[in-house]
Design an enzyme around this catalytic site. Sequence first.
Site, PDB file in Angstrom:
ATOM      1  N   ALA A 138       0.861  -1.193   0.000  1.00 61.22           N
ATOM      2  CA  ALA A 138       0.000   0.000   0.000  1.00 61.22           C
ATOM      3  C   ALA A 138       0.885   1.225   0.000  1.00 61.22           C
ATOM      4  O   ALA A 138       1.564   1.513   0.987  1.00 61.22           O
ATOM      5  CB  ALA A 138      -0.875  -0.014   1.247  1.00 61.22           C
ATOM      6  N   MET A 139       0.916   1.944  -1.100  1.00 67.87           N
ATOM      7  CA  MET A 139       1.810   3.109  -1.219  1.00 67.87           C
ATOM      8  C   MET A 139       1.032   4.407  -1.222  1.00 67.87           C
ATOM      9  O   MET A 139       0.161   4.620  -2.063  1.00 67.87           O
ATOM     10  CB  MET A 139       2.610   3.011  -2.517  1.00 67.87           C
ATOM     11  CG  MET A 139       3.832   2.133  -2.380  1.00 67.87           C
ATOM     12  SD  MET A 139       4.854   2.185  -3.855  1.00 67.87           S
ATOM     13  CE  MET A 139       5.612   3.792  -3.731  1.00 67.87           C
ATOM     14  N   VAL A 143       7.322   8.646   2.356  1.00 69.51           N
ATOM     15  CA  VAL A 143       8.581   7.911   2.502  1.00 69.51           C
ATOM     16  C   VAL A 143       8.373   6.550   3.175  1.00 69.51           C
ATOM     17  O   VAL A 143       9.028   5.566   2.817  1.00 69.51           O
ATOM     18  CB  VAL A 143       9.635   8.772   3.273  1.00 69.51           C
ATOM     19  CG1 VAL A 143       9.166   9.130   4.666  1.00 69.51           C
ATOM     20  CG2 VAL A 143      10.976   8.057   3.338  1.00 69.51           C
ATOM     21  N   CYS A 231     -11.385   3.835   9.227  1.00 70.23           N
ATOM     22  CA  CYS A 231     -10.952   3.637   7.840  1.00 70.23           C
ATOM     23  C   CYS A 231     -10.105   2.373   7.724  1.00 70.23           C
ATOM     24  O   CYS A 231     -10.332   1.537   6.854  1.00 70.23           O
ATOM     25  CB  CYS A 231     -10.154   4.859   7.388  1.00 70.23           C
ATOM     26  SG  CYS A 231      -9.627   4.779   5.682  1.00 70.23           S
ATOM     27  N   CYS A 324      -6.396  12.839   6.213  1.00 73.74           N
ATOM     28  CA  CYS A 324      -6.089  13.060   4.795  1.00 73.74           C
ATOM     29  C   CYS A 324      -7.125  13.956   4.122  1.00 73.74           C
ATOM     30  O   CYS A 324      -6.779  14.795   3.292  1.00 73.74           O
ATOM     31  CB  CYS A 324      -5.949  11.724   4.072  1.00 73.74           C
ATOM     32  SG  CYS A 324      -7.404  10.658   4.137  1.00 73.74           S
TER      33      CYS A 324
HETATM   34  N1  LIG Z   1      -3.820   6.651  -0.175  1.00 69.09           N
HETATM   35  C1  LIG Z   1      -3.189   5.539   0.227  1.00 69.09           C
HETATM   36  N2  LIG Z   1      -3.080   4.488  -0.604  1.00 69.09           N
HETATM   37  C2  LIG Z   1      -2.456   3.343  -0.235  1.00 69.09           C
HETATM   38  N3  LIG Z   1      -1.911   3.183   0.979  1.00 69.09           N
HETATM   39  C3  LIG Z   1      -1.984   4.193   1.835  1.00 69.09           C
HETATM   40  C4  LIG Z   1      -2.625   5.423   1.525  1.00 69.09           C
HETATM   41  N4  LIG Z   1      -2.537   6.243   2.598  1.00 69.09           N
HETATM   42  C5  LIG Z   1      -1.878   5.541   3.536  1.00 69.09           C
HETATM   43  N5  LIG Z   1      -1.547   4.310   3.098  1.00 69.09           N
HETATM   44  C6  LIG Z   1      -0.816   3.232   3.811  1.00 69.09           C
HETATM   45  O1  LIG Z   1      -0.999   3.384   5.194  1.00 69.09           O
HETATM   46  C7  LIG Z   1       0.274   3.645   5.820  1.00 69.09           C
HETATM   47  C8  LIG Z   1       0.116   4.613   6.963  1.00 69.09           C
HETATM   48  O2  LIG Z   1      -0.540   5.764   6.495  1.00 69.09           O
HETATM   49  P1  LIG Z   1      -0.294   7.193   7.116  1.00 69.09           P
HETATM   50  O3  LIG Z   1      -1.355   8.072   6.602  1.00 69.09           O
HETATM   51  O4  LIG Z   1      -0.101   7.050   8.557  1.00 69.09           O
HETATM   52  O5  LIG Z   1       1.006   7.603   6.349  1.00 69.09           O
HETATM   53  P2  LIG Z   1       2.431   8.000   6.798  1.00 69.09           P
HETATM   54  O6  LIG Z   1       2.826   7.459   8.129  1.00 69.09           O
HETATM   55  O7  LIG Z   1       2.597   9.435   6.515  1.00 69.09           O
HETATM   56  O8  LIG Z   1       3.203   7.089   5.720  1.00 69.09           O
HETATM   57  P3  LIG Z   1       3.786   7.530   4.355  1.00 69.09           P
HETATM   58  O9  LIG Z   1       5.114   8.144   4.667  1.00 69.09           O
HETATM   59  O10 LIG Z   1       3.899   6.244   3.585  1.00 69.09           O
HETATM   60  O11 LIG Z   1       2.772   8.482   3.763  1.00 69.09           O
HETATM   61  C9  LIG Z   1       1.154   4.156   4.697  1.00 69.09           C
HETATM   62  O12 LIG Z   1       2.516   3.963   4.977  1.00 69.09           O
HETATM   63  C10 LIG Z   1       0.670   3.330   3.534  1.00 69.09           C
HETATM   64  O13 LIG Z   1       1.215   2.030   3.538  1.00 69.09           O
END
Ligand SMILES: Nc1ncnc2c1ncn2[C@@H]1O[C@H](COP(=O)(O)OP(=O)(O)OP(=O)(O)O)[C@@H](O)[C@H]1O
Length: 476
Positions: A138-139, A143, A231, A324
């Site tokens: 899941a990207m 980072v 979510c 988000c």
């Molecule tokens: N829109 C998205 N699509 C796919 N995966 C997501 C998305 N948003 C978040 N994720 C997944 O959930 C994880 C945690 O989300 P979070 O919003 O906490 O992001 P984060 O800690 O800022 O991580 P990143 O640096 O990857 O954005 C992410 O690392 C990613 O694997």
Amino acid sequence: MPDERFADHLSFPRGRGHTPAGAVAGNAGGALCGDLVTIRLRIEGDRIADAGFDAEGCGATIAAGSAVVELLDGAHVLDAARIGTTQVADALGGLSVGKLHAADLAADALHRALGRAVRTQAAVPAPRPDGGGRTLVAMSGGVDSAVAALLSAQDATDVATVTLELWADDGHDGTQSCCSADAVRGARALAHRMGLPHFTLDLRAEFRAGVVDPWLADHARGLTPNPCVRCNGHVRLDAMLDYADRLGAATLATGHYARITPDGLLRQALDEGKDQAYMLAALAPGTIARLRFPLGELRKPQVRELAAQAGLPVARKPDSQDLCFLAGVGRAGFLARHGGPALGDVPGDVVDRDGTKLGEHRGHHHLTVGQRKGLGLTGGTGEPLHVLRTDPATNTVVVGPRAALATTHVPLRDVTLHRAPERVDRVRLRYRSHALPCTLRDGAVELHEPVHGAAPGQVACLLQGDVVVGCATIAR
Ligand SMILES: Nc1ncnc2c1ncn2[C@@H]1O[C@H](COP(=O)(O)OP(=O)(O)OP(=O)(O)O)[C@@H](O)[C@H]1O
């Protein structure tokens, strides 16, 4: 002089106006830029069975649509997911900066169509069992998930990536805007840079219905909801696991900071400051069993270092700060825009514990239990006042000194436990707060030390040591 491949696509566009039977379509471009590309395709099993396109606008747009259709011809679904702006431009013999926009649009339209078609049509077999399996990562474009993909690609033989499109402001879709959601594009570029297939999963409808609407409804009821827990627990991870099934991936990796115990429970991350187990607390054990958290044993600086070593452009990208869907508008702006009459600004009284009016607020839903900032009030002694409770029925907010928030009894609702209640010895009552020693008794947590303000609606993450053994919602 345009390359002859460009001229050939322009003169003999492949599949222009063709709509394959059972096709799924994706659009990009539209009114703002004047160029519009629609890609239509049908998947059978693990292959693109048929594709066609339509394009309006400049010649480059037509050539780019045609190039996509040619690239898709008989392609494996995972190879189709590797097609991006660069591949489209290369298929046309290279494009000038001014014309790259056409390749961008065609790639966007392709990924919208492909992402949707996979959901309903794809049946990609799992790789051979001796090959290490396939992991879907899941990207988000940040980072953490980029490094999760990097580490998964080192571990698993086969990695695909997916980005969720969760939110677009009303009226902002592929046909009205010149750009697809920036985050999705950024994540796709990152995945392609790592040589990984990338899919876009459009979950806007599910996210609105399953996360944003309940979040708004909880605000109207005077609660302080945790949309991320909802979510993760009920929308996005389930959807991504269904998607993983379609792509023959047994596991789903994310960039969350969390760990999994040998007996299948969530455990807090090594990096306590980054720990996200709270956000995942509502996951069912069956879901956890398919998840992988490659960052669980790492600290954030190490993650950034790994990204830098791999030359990833997001190595120094700041962490996301807020929910988000609030990006760019903030909570108050979002409530004003999407909250409807139930969350309109209606002034109400701020009263003390005896009911004496001390001031006014602009709507109870802007305030949450424990909050001090934004009240603009101090008590008679000059002592700061905090929100003690909100009453949506009368639109009244009751305030008092911090000491009045102290409680050791926190009532719960919707308790889910994966282990016996006697094993609960700590609780987290907010994201990023410390775990507090407690006992779980009769549907409530009894804290060993008082806490100042437990907000109804927030998730209570029930722990044994650093292991999540249950989850509940704080009741009134
Ligand atoms: N829109 C998205 N699509 C796919 N995966 C997501 C998305 N948003 C978040 N994720 C997944 O959930 C994880 C945690 O989300 P979070 O919003 O906490 O992001 P984060 O800690 O800022 O991580 P990143 O640096 O990857 O954005 C992410 O690392 C990613 O694997």
